[in-house]
Write an enzyme that holds these catalytic residues in place. Structure first.
Site, mmCIF file in Angstrom:
data_model
loop_
_atom_site.group_PDB
_atom_site.id
_atom_site.type_symbol
_atom_site.label_atom_id
_atom_site.label_comp_id
_atom_site.label_asym_id
_atom_site.label_seq_id
_atom_site.Cartn_x
_atom_site.Cartn_y
_atom_site.Cartn_z
ATOM 1 N N GLU A 106 -4.446 -2.484 4.915
ATOM 2 C CA GLU A 106 -3.988 -3.026 6.197
ATOM 3 C C GLU A 106 -5.091 -3.786 6.940
ATOM 4 O O GLU A 106 -4.815 -4.523 7.880
ATOM 5 C CB GLU A 106 -3.500 -1.882 7.108
ATOM 6 C CG GLU A 106 -2.211 -1.215 6.674
ATOM 7 C CD GLU A 106 -2.406 -0.109 5.643
ATOM 8 O OE1 GLU A 106 -3.432 -0.123 4.921
ATOM 9 O OE2 GLU A 106 -1.536 0.765 5.544
ATOM 10 N N THR A 132 0.845 -1.184 0.000
ATOM 11 C CA THR A 132 0.000 0.000 0.000
ATOM 12 C C THR A 132 0.883 1.239 0.000
ATOM 13 O O THR A 132 1.939 1.260 0.633
ATOM 14 C CB THR A 132 -0.936 0.039 1.218
ATOM 15 O OG1 THR A 132 -1.634 1.276 1.198
ATOM 16 C CG2 THR A 132 -0.210 -0.096 2.543
ATOM 17 N N TRP A 152 -3.382 6.144 -4.611
ATOM 18 C CA TRP A 152 -2.696 7.160 -3.832
ATOM 19 C C TRP A 152 -1.675 7.932 -4.666
ATOM 20 O O TRP A 152 -0.978 7.374 -5.498
ATOM 21 C CB TRP A 152 -1.934 6.523 -2.669
ATOM 22 C CG TRP A 152 -2.816 5.923 -1.632
ATOM 23 C CD1 TRP A 152 -2.983 4.587 -1.388
ATOM 24 C CD2 TRP A 152 -3.640 6.611 -0.695
ATOM 25 N NE1 TRP A 152 -3.864 4.419 -0.351
ATOM 26 C CE2 TRP A 152 -4.286 5.646 0.096
ATOM 27 C CE3 TRP A 152 -3.904 7.965 -0.441
ATOM 28 C CZ2 TRP A 152 -5.169 5.958 1.115
ATOM 29 C CZ3 TRP A 152 -4.786 8.287 0.571
ATOM 30 C CH2 TRP A 152 -5.409 7.295 1.337
ATOM 31 N N LYS A 155 -5.869 11.070 -2.687
ATOM 32 C CA LYS A 155 -6.456 9.827 -3.191
ATOM 33 C C LYS A 155 -7.291 10.116 -4.432
ATOM 34 O O LYS A 155 -8.375 10.677 -4.349
ATOM 35 C CB LYS A 155 -7.283 9.127 -2.132
ATOM 36 C CG LYS A 155 -7.478 7.675 -2.515
ATOM 37 C CD LYS A 155 -7.755 6.812 -1.326
ATOM 38 C CE LYS A 155 -7.588 5.359 -1.725
ATOM 39 N NZ LYS A 155 -8.322 4.477 -0.858
HETATM 40 P P1 ADP Z 1 -8.893 0.821 -0.069
HETATM 41 O O1 ADP Z 1 -8.839 1.862 -1.148
HETATM 42 O O2 ADP Z 1 -9.056 -0.561 -0.591
HETATM 43 O O3 ADP Z 1 -9.864 1.155 1.018
HETATM 44 P P2 ADP Z 1 -6.245 1.738 0.698
HETATM 45 O O4 ADP Z 1 -5.333 1.116 1.682
HETATM 46 O O5 ADP Z 1 -5.717 2.057 -0.648
HETATM 47 O O6 ADP Z 1 -7.443 0.741 0.632
HETATM 48 O O7 ADP Z 1 -6.874 3.070 1.263
HETATM 49 C C1 ADP Z 1 -7.407 3.164 2.551
HETATM 50 C C2 ADP Z 1 -7.799 4.581 2.846
HETATM 51 O O8 ADP Z 1 -8.829 5.015 1.944
HETATM 52 C C3 ADP Z 1 -8.380 4.790 4.211
HETATM 53 O O9 ADP Z 1 -7.393 4.890 5.195
HETATM 54 C C4 ADP Z 1 -9.169 6.076 4.009
HETATM 55 O O10 ADP Z 1 -8.323 7.220 4.068
HETATM 56 C C5 ADP Z 1 -9.690 5.928 2.592
HETATM 57 N N1 ADP Z 1 -11.047 5.344 2.621
HETATM 58 C C6 ADP Z 1 -11.391 4.043 2.496
HETATM 59 N N2 ADP Z 1 -12.725 3.875 2.574
HETATM 60 C C7 ADP Z 1 -13.257 5.100 2.778
HETATM 61 C C8 ADP Z 1 -14.596 5.596 2.975
HETATM 62 N N3 ADP Z 1 -15.671 4.801 2.944
HETATM 63 N N4 ADP Z 1 -14.739 6.925 3.186
HETATM 64 C C9 ADP Z 1 -13.681 7.747 3.202
HETATM 65 N N5 ADP Z 1 -12.404 7.351 3.014
HETATM 66 C C10 ADP Z 1 -12.188 6.042 2.817
#
Ligand code: ADP
Length: 539
Positions: free
Chosen positions: A328, A182, A443, A438
């Site tokens: 994570e 990640t 990212w 994001k």
């Molecule tokens: P994923 O995109 O599969 O959730 P990542 O590890 O790339 O996994 O990103 C995780 C991050 O994405 C979280 O820590 C948060 O900042 C953001 N995120 C995930 N789900 C949400 C949500 N429902 N609303 C807002 N932010 C979110």
């Protein structure tokens, strides 16, 4: 003292593979190929081929705990790797094809990937980093039907070196099954290693009725890539219950997806809001064109879900379930369902609940911790960094002691997401301490961009912030201070960065300031800068 009489039975993936063959051999898996044709196979065939792959990898000398990498879109061959690699004791390492070739090479080397399995249509990407990696073998899946170049191994030939009567080795349920890097924190990408046990428990929790309610009768389409936190775990949870899977291959535009949902009568799909915003626009433009399955569910995570999206999808009989989680956390941590005691709320109040990130799944524990380390109450007002623990939450990053500060002393994962939790237990994400942008589910490191922009001969200082964007959730905005007598345009910066980053990383706008607000210790005050541009509109 009475001792439990229950068996100590391992939670490992071979059980899932055997189940496929015993109970669901005729269930179909449909995959979109690059030329848009549909490739059809069954779980029975996938089971046989996964065992053949496991046997071939064993004969090729892959040892337990060693990584086999994939660079693939979502399709049945990737599913074979999802099963075949872990059941021989290997570790499925899904490489993210959206990263820069340099980052992919770094990740493959850091994980010590032994073998790469790659789609033929992604060979041009592999060729951009092949000089920086040293796989024992590169195995190519022909999705186009074209012959594989001589220097590579044809996946079908490789399978023939294996045997479908493969005997599984003994696998400890806590041993590594899969790995995903990640970039969701600052610094180099970090590896999260899923175990057999965490994968099985995450799948069981996901399928629960008050989670995603995945049944054998469902037709499931993960649009979220299989290289991104195991496509929200959906390939494994669908396999656990024997639900049909429909995989979109490289075709992720709204029209292709809606055509697929209609022709295969998909009942559950998952992806990031950017995908659903495009689908919303397509459906609103042509409301009667697509006949999707009744009560279709859409799992949306990765970024906050706008209320307008929830409302719009309700009118198409497509029910959005919001999820919050991270690579994570395997990734599902919370789900945004309404509890029964909230049934009497007004429509508007219900939407106000559904825009929140939801309540944790069973066995996911959450707490809010403020900057002084004080645990915050669940009153819907106090906020703090959300910390998580549970059986599918990582407790470390692979070979990365520098990142130990991402974990609390008493063993919780610091998510970097600033949240509030109300008396009902609903989590609401309000900010992020991670200094990242994001965009479309992927990212972008603001720090990397800043450092590169500060290399421009006419730039004195640069700060990059995430600004909300109607299509991409967030896009990078660069704020710069130029050297005396100089002017620097957005185009100048984009041209300057073009050979250093992939296109989606380039800032969409560059603003010039006389000075960048700084803390007493000279650090950029990112929160203040974000605040200055909170009403920014992209033209
Ligand atoms: P994923 O995109 O599969 O959730 P990542 O590890 O790339 O996994 O990103 C995780 C991050 O994405 C979280 O820590 C948060 O900042 C953001 N995120 C995930 N789900 C949400 C949500 N429902 N609303 C807002 N932010 C979110």
């Amino acid at each position: 003292m009475i001792k439990s009489t229950m068996m100590d039975f391992p939670l490992t993936l071979p059980h899932l593979v055997e189940r496929l063959g015993l109970f669901f051999p005729t269930v179909e898996v449909a995959s979109r190929m690059p030329n848009k044709s549909i490739h059809r196979t069954t779980y029975g065939q996938i089971q046989q081929r996964a065992k053949q792959l496991a046997s071939a990898l064993t004969r090729r000398g892959i040892q337990q705990g060693e990584c086999v990498a994939t660079l693939m879109w979502n399709h049945a061959f990737h599913l074979e790797a999802y099963l075949g690699i872990p059941v021989m004791g290997g570790v499925l390492h899904t490489l993210n094809l959206r990263l820069s070739p340099g980052d992919i090479a770094y990740i493959a080397n850091h994980a010590e990937d032994q073998i790469l399995i790659v789609d033929d249509v992604l060979l041009p990407l592999y060729e951009q980093f092949k000089d920086d990696v040293s796989f024992k073998e590169v195995i190519v899946v022909s999705l186009t039907g074209e012959a594989i170049p001589n220097e590579y191994t044809d996946y079908e030939d490789f399978l023939l070196t294996g045997d479908c009567s493969f005997t599984y080795p003994d696998i400890d349920e806590n041993s590594a099954a899969g790995m995903c890097y990640t970039s969701g924190t600052t610094g180099r990408p970090k590896g999260v290693v899923y175990s057999h046990r965490s994968t099985i428990l995450h799948s069981m929790a996901s399928t629960m009725v008050d989670a995603l309610a995945i049944s054998q009768h469902d037709v499931v389409t993960p649009v979220v890539p299989m290289f991104h936190a195991n496509a929200s775990g959906l390939p494994y949870s669908s396999i656990l219950v024997g639900a049909k899977q429909v995989l979109p291959g490289p075709h992720l535009d709204a029209e292709s997806l809606l055509d697929l949902y209609e022709s295969e009568q998909v009942t559950l799909s998952a992806g990031v809001p950017t995908v659903w915003l495009a689908i919303k626009e397509a459906r609103e433009a042509e409301p009667t064109r697509w006949k999707t399955a009744p009560n279709m569910r859409m799992l949306i995570g990765g970024a906050a879900v706008p209320e307008s999206l929830l409302r719009s999808f309700d009118t198409f009989d497509m029910r959005i379930i919001q999820a919050w989680g991270l690579t994570e956390s395997s990734p599902l941590a919370t789900l945004g369902h309404l509890k029964s005691n909230l049934n009497d709320l007004s429509e508007d109040e219900k939407y106000a609940v559904r825009v929140k990130q939801g309540i944790p799944l069973p066995f996911v524990e959450i707490r809010l911790v403020d900057e002084e380390g004080v645990i915050q109450p669940w009153d819907g007002k106090a906020q703090g960094d959300a910390e998580l623990r549970g059986p599918w939450i990582t407790s470390a990053y692979h070979k990365n002691e520098e990142a130990d500060d991402k974990f609390s002393k008493d063993g919780w994962l610091k998510t970097g997401d600033v949240c509030q939790i109300n008396e009902e237990g609903y989590v609401k994400l309000t900010d992020r301490t991670k200094d990242l942008v994001k965009s479309g589910g992927e990212w972008i490191s603001s720090v990397d961009l800043e450092n590169a922009i500060m290399g421009h001969p006419d730039v004195l200082e640069a700060a990059v912030i995430a600004v909300a964007h109607p299509k991409w959730d967030e896009r990078p905005l660069a704020v710069i201070v130029v050297k005396e007598g100089k002017t620097v345009s957005t185009e100048d910066i984009r041209t300057f960065l073009a050979d250093k980053f992939t296109k989606i990383w380039l800032p969409d706008a560059v603003e010039t300031l006389a000075e960048i607000p700084k803390t007493a210790t000279g650090k950029f005050m990112k929160l203040t800068i974000r605040d200055m541009y909170k009403n920014w509109t992209w033209d």
